[in-house]
Design a protein around this motif. Sequence first.
Motif, PDB file in Angstrom:
ATOM      1  N   UNK A  47       0.833  -1.210   0.000  1.00  0.00           N
ATOM      2  CA  UNK A  47       0.000   0.000   0.000  1.00  0.00           C
ATOM      3  C   UNK A  47       0.863   1.254   0.000  1.00  0.00           C
ATOM      4  N   UNK A  48       1.909   1.281   0.820  1.00  0.00           N
ATOM      5  CA  UNK A  48       2.793   2.451   0.895  1.00  0.00           C
ATOM      6  C   UNK A  48       3.548   2.660  -0.425  1.00  0.00           C
ATOM      7  N   UNK A  49       3.895   1.556  -1.091  1.00  0.00           N
ATOM      8  CA  UNK A  49       4.583   1.680  -2.375  1.00  0.00           C
ATOM      9  C   UNK A  49       3.701   2.369  -3.402  1.00  0.00           C
ATOM     10  N   UNK A  50       2.408   1.980  -3.447  1.00  0.00           N
ATOM     11  CA  UNK A  50       1.519   2.621  -4.413  1.00  0.00           C
ATOM     12  C   UNK A  50       1.206   4.064  -4.033  1.00  0.00           C
ATOM     13  N   UNK A  51       1.191   4.350  -2.745  1.00  0.00           N
ATOM     14  CA  UNK A  51       1.042   5.754  -2.333  1.00  0.00           C
ATOM     15  C   UNK A  51       2.215   6.600  -2.836  1.00  0.00           C
ATOM     16  N   UNK A  52       3.406   6.085  -2.643  1.00  0.00           N
ATOM     17  CA  UNK A  52       4.617   6.824  -3.062  1.00  0.00           C
ATOM     18  C   UNK A  52       4.663   6.955  -4.583  1.00  0.00           C
ATOM     19  N   UNK A  53       4.369   5.860  -5.306  1.00  0.00           N
ATOM     20  CA  UNK A  53       4.390   5.914  -6.765  1.00  0.00           C
ATOM     21  C   UNK A  53       3.337   6.882  -7.290  1.00  0.00           C
ATOM     22  N   UNK A  54       2.168   6.891  -6.666  1.00  0.00           N
ATOM     23  CA  UNK A  54       1.090   7.786  -7.112  1.00  0.00           C
ATOM     24  C   UNK A  54       1.439   9.245  -6.844  1.00  0.00           C
ATOM     25  N   UNK A  55       2.035   9.525  -5.679  1.00  0.00           N
ATOM     26  CA  UNK A  55       2.418  10.902  -5.356  1.00  0.00           C
ATOM     27  C   UNK A  55       3.502  11.395  -6.305  1.00  0.00           C
ATOM     28  N   UNK A  56       4.451  10.548  -6.617  1.00  0.00           N
ATOM     29  CA  UNK A  56       5.517  10.926  -7.539  1.00  0.00           C
ATOM     30  C   UNK A  56       4.956  11.187  -8.928  1.00  0.00           C
ATOM     31  N   UNK A  57       4.052  10.332  -9.367  1.00  0.00           N
ATOM     32  CA  UNK A  57       3.427  10.511 -10.683  1.00  0.00           C
ATOM     33  C   UNK A  57       2.627  11.810 -10.730  1.00  0.00           C
ATOM     34  N   UNK A  58       1.873  12.084  -9.675  1.00  0.00           N
ATOM     35  CA  UNK A  58       1.030  13.283  -9.636  1.00  0.00           C
ATOM     36  C   UNK A  58       1.870  14.548  -9.689  1.00  0.00           C
ATOM     37  N   UNK A  59       2.969  14.564  -8.969  1.00  0.00           N
ATOM     38  CA  UNK A  59       3.861  15.744  -8.978  1.00  0.00           C
ATOM     39  C   UNK A  59       4.419  15.993 -10.375  1.00  0.00           C
ATOM     40  N   UNK A  93      -5.294   4.715   5.268  1.00  0.00           N
ATOM     41  CA  UNK A  93      -4.190   3.839   5.658  1.00  0.00           C
ATOM     42  C   UNK A  93      -3.553   4.311   6.958  1.00  0.00           C
ATOM     43  N   UNK A  94      -3.289   5.600   7.062  1.00  0.00           N
ATOM     44  CA  UNK A  94      -2.652   6.117   8.281  1.00  0.00           C
ATOM     45  C   UNK A  94      -3.542   5.880   9.491  1.00  0.00           C
ATOM     46  N   UNK A  95      -4.836   6.111   9.334  1.00  0.00           N
ATOM     47  CA  UNK A  95      -5.760   5.974  10.457  1.00  0.00           C
ATOM     48  C   UNK A  95      -5.828   4.536  10.964  1.00  0.00           C
ATOM     49  N   UNK A  96      -6.003   3.580  10.051  1.00  0.00           N
ATOM     50  CA  UNK A  96      -6.212   2.204  10.470  1.00  0.00           C
ATOM     51  C   UNK A  96      -4.914   1.486  10.847  1.00  0.00           C
TER      52      UNK A  96
END
Length: 867
Positions: free
Chosen positions: A725-737, A774-777
Amino acid sequence: MTRLFLFLCLWLSLWSERVLGSILAIDYGADFIKASLMKPGQPFDVLLNRDSKRKMQSTVGWKHNDRLFGQDAANIAGRFPLDSFSSLKFLQAAPYGSEAVSFYASVSTADMVKTERGTVALRRSDGTEWTVEELIAMQFAYVRELAESTAGEKVSDVIVTVPPYYTQFERDAVVDAIEISGLRTLALINDGTAVAVNYAMTRSFPTPEYHVIYDAGASSIRATVVEFSSAGSDSKSKMAKDATQITVHGIGYDRFIGGTELNRRLRDLLLNDFQKRYKRDISNDKRAMAKLWKEAGRVKAILSANTEAQATIESLAYDLDYRGKFTRAEFETACKDLKLRYAVPILEALAHAGLKLDNITSVIFTGGASRTPMIQDAVKAAVGANKLAFNVNADEAAVLGAALHGAGLSRQFKTKDIRITDIGPYDIQVSYQAESKQPGARPRTINTLVFPAGSKTGTKKTLTFKRHDDFSVKLAYKSPPLRGYPTDFIEAEIVGVGEAIKNLTEAGATEPVIKATVMLSESGFASLRDAVLTGEFKDDSLTGKLKDLFGKGSSSSSVDGTTADVGTAETDSTTTSSSAEASATAVSKKEPITLEIDTKFPTIPPMSVAEKRTGRDRLKAIDAEEASKRRHEEARNSLEGYIYRLRDLLEDESPESPFVKCSQTFERKAISDKVAEAYSWLQEHGDDATTMEYIEKRTALESLERPIVHRYKEIEEFPQALNNSQMWNWSSRLFLTDAKLNMTKELEAGLPTKYTKEELDEFEKVLKEHETWLDEWVEKQKKVKMNEDPVILSSEMRARAKVLENHLQKLYRKRAPKPVKKSSSSSASSSAGSTASGSSGRASDTGTAESTSSTASSQDSPRHEEL
């Protein structure tokens, strides 16, 4: 069209089923069964049994109510001599009073009874009777199960090897066993011919070669003279030139001097030695005789490689242990009368083929008994050491050759083109009664030899009869094939003759005759295939009358009553040539009338459809019972093993134990009580419990352990799911930027952007929601202890991460738009002289596409106005 479509779909499904189907080959011997499976994409080899052996004993037996096969069935013969059945090959279609049955009685402890068909059935100790066909069908079905387990699909087609001397009765018995087992007969192949196919698999024959296939098996010894050559040497087809032709020219055999007879004589040596030593007659003790038979087989195998062997049998009879020492010389002395007969089949086969020993390249040894030194010495003395060849696998050559031949027949496999021409071993004649010329006259029986010994299989002959009423035709062997066997095997009554003649005569036919076709099939079956009534029709037209006038002298005379009674045997070429003369005789032939044939079996009939259906139902019933037993045993073993595993987990009270870490005290207490209860129940009622009771007890235990197992698995899977999950968060944030930065640059340059602002905003919203969730749970999960149920599941984490991944992949795969081309300065200047200069000027200023500009100028041009 709908019906046509459905028909094509059905045809394609049936065709694909045939193409993808597997083919099973079985070499059924008196001692061992070998099998091979031909399946697309699978290596071509011998089929292994459940013990990973390449051959299995031809034995079926019962230990109480448990059915056994192979070595397991043979091993119980000493304890259950009436329930272990071996060497059944000797009894296939054997008449109850025949020489074959007498020989079987001398080597077996089985209890034989006579069937309604006059053949043999075997009776178990509990009184249950099984026909030989049913017992052999059980073994075929066992091999089929092995094949289906290996192939991973249903196996239906089978090709089976048979000795070349098998009669029509014995071949019928083999096919009956195949059908009872649930298989379908693709073909029967003589075992010597099958070995020849195996020999030709890896060899080419630029010049013809003659070899003798010497098959020394357990039941008999067979010799087959075979010619190997290149087929189609005169043909222009490359495929025909690459084919190998195998032609059988002669066979010889002795039915009762195989390995079983050697075992019998060695057993008698052991029996005589025991009785001489202890002065006790045990010849009627079935258990003792079964033990002696098993030991004789073991000693014979040792003597084949050594000069002496020790026989040892514990508690043979009367609580006496038997030990005896035997030498090869003693054994050969007991079999010295057989030694003179071992080479006779070779000489008979050569005589039938019309060849001499000098014409033979080699004598190829095959069969398990071919390893016996006495047999090898006898053949060596007859043909010379230079002729002996041991270049095929003695055990597997026949089954591998049969499998290759079956693959060639099926047209499903790309194999070497090997063509076979085999022969029949016996004289087959047609017998019928001559039509009586005078009332009350004594009928005269006429015998016509249609297939002499050595006739090629796959051939047809036509018999012509001039009869006016229904009549019977018998197919029979000219002489008994074996002592105690009958000669007649088919009686065919041709019915409807009188009515057919009346109909044909009313249609204008003259000289009606009956033509009956007799066939010797590729599998060695002789039969009356069909019978038709045909006649000659005069052509009454002017042309026909003129032809008849000028062609009278050349017309051929029809067969008279005497010739027709003898039964003229015509080949196919003769039949066709008679139609070629029709134009010369001004006679035109019309469609013949097919006559009905009522086939009966006057002596040893094959099993009827009802009998085979009953046999198959009996096998299905016993299969279902055994499957139920297996499920019962598996359920009990599963429960017992599960109880012991839980007890081991409960006994390990170490704090580091995963079971202890993931469980709470009250849960372990509940499991412990339930395990004790289940164990006590298993000890008291386990023998009488049903399969469902075993399953219910295990299910109850699993329901208590399941939460603990769930926690342990979640603890194992959580780190990987979180990392994903964290990998896709990082990949998505990098792509969005990167996407936002590129969009800003493209807008400043006046270029079309790959992504719209709405798409990126939507993606950012999905990303933020996933990060927040993700952070909450994850924070909540950190507060959960190992022995408590998780608040977030790894499966849910993977599912939510998959949503984000799909959204990212959708944007990433989006194609960038093509840049818009601006109109050129030359087109702007050329349109300046036009009457619509204002329009072209606007097109040039705003960068309108060329197609729009040209369309506007064509509409405003003077030429267009003139038109």
